[in-house]
Scaffold this motif. Structure first.
Motif, PDB file in Angstrom:
ATOM      1  N   THR A   9       0.981  -1.295   0.050  1.00 23.26           N
ATOM      2  CA  THR A   9       0.076  -0.085   0.013  1.00 23.26           C
ATOM      3  C   THR A   9       0.992   1.196  -0.118  1.00 23.26           C
ATOM      4  O   THR A   9       0.567   2.360  -0.629  1.00 23.26           O
ATOM      5  N   GLY A  10       1.922   1.303   0.524  1.00 17.66           N
ATOM      6  CA  GLY A  10       2.981   2.431   0.711  1.00 17.66           C
ATOM      7  C   GLY A  10       3.505   2.733  -0.850  1.00 17.66           C
ATOM      8  O   GLY A  10       3.727   3.761  -1.077  1.00 17.66           O
ATOM      9  N   ARG A  13       0.593   3.864  -2.959  1.00 15.92           N
ATOM     10  CA  ARG A  13       0.659   5.336  -2.535  1.00 15.92           C
ATOM     11  C   ARG A  13       1.580   6.378  -3.159  1.00 15.92           C
ATOM     12  O   ARG A  13       1.423   7.306  -3.508  1.00 15.92           O
ATOM     13  N   THR A  14       2.855   5.994  -3.096  1.00 12.44           N
ATOM     14  CA  THR A  14       4.160   6.576  -3.527  1.00 12.44           C
ATOM     15  C   THR A  14       3.899   6.742  -5.030  1.00 12.44           C
ATOM     16  O   THR A  14       3.882   7.850  -5.552  1.00 12.44           O
TER      17      THR A  14
END
Length: 93
Positions: A9-10, A13-14
C-alpha cells in the motif's frame, strides 16, 4: 530496534503521489507557459531595440566624424610635391 518493511500500500501510495505531481505540473505549465514565453519575447525585443539604438547612435557619430574630417580636408589646400624639372628625352636611332 524495529525494522521497517515496505508495504504494498505504501508503494501504491508513492506511485499515485508521483502521478499526481506530474499531472499538476503539466496543468500549471499549460496555465503559466504562455505568460512566461510572452515575457521572454518582450525581454528579447527590448534587448534588440536597445542594441539597434546603440548601433544607430554609433553610426551617426561615425558619419558626423567623417563629415567633419571631410570639411577639414576641404578647408586645407593640398600641397603639390615638387619633384624636379621635367626633361623630355628623345630617342636616338
Amino acid at each position: 530496534m524495529t525494522m521497517v518493511t515496505a508495504s504494498f500500500t505504501g508503494f501504491i501510495r508513492t506511485i499515485l503521489i508521483i502521478i499526481a505531481v506530474y499531472y499538476l505540473f503539466r496543468f500549471l505549465m499549460r496555465l503559466f507557459a504562455p505568460m512566461l514565453i510572452q515575457q521572454m519575447v518582450k525581454k528579447a525585443e527590448q534587448n534588440f531595440n536597445n542594441m539597434n539604438q546603440q548601433y544607430n547612435q554609433q553610426a551617426q557619430q561615425q558619419q558626423y566624424q567623417s563629415q567633419r574630417q571631410q570639411e577639414t580636408t576641404k578647408e586645407m589646400p593640398k600641397e603639390k610635391k615638387k619633384v624636379g624639372e621635367y626633361i623630355d628625352f628623345e630617342e636616338l636611332d
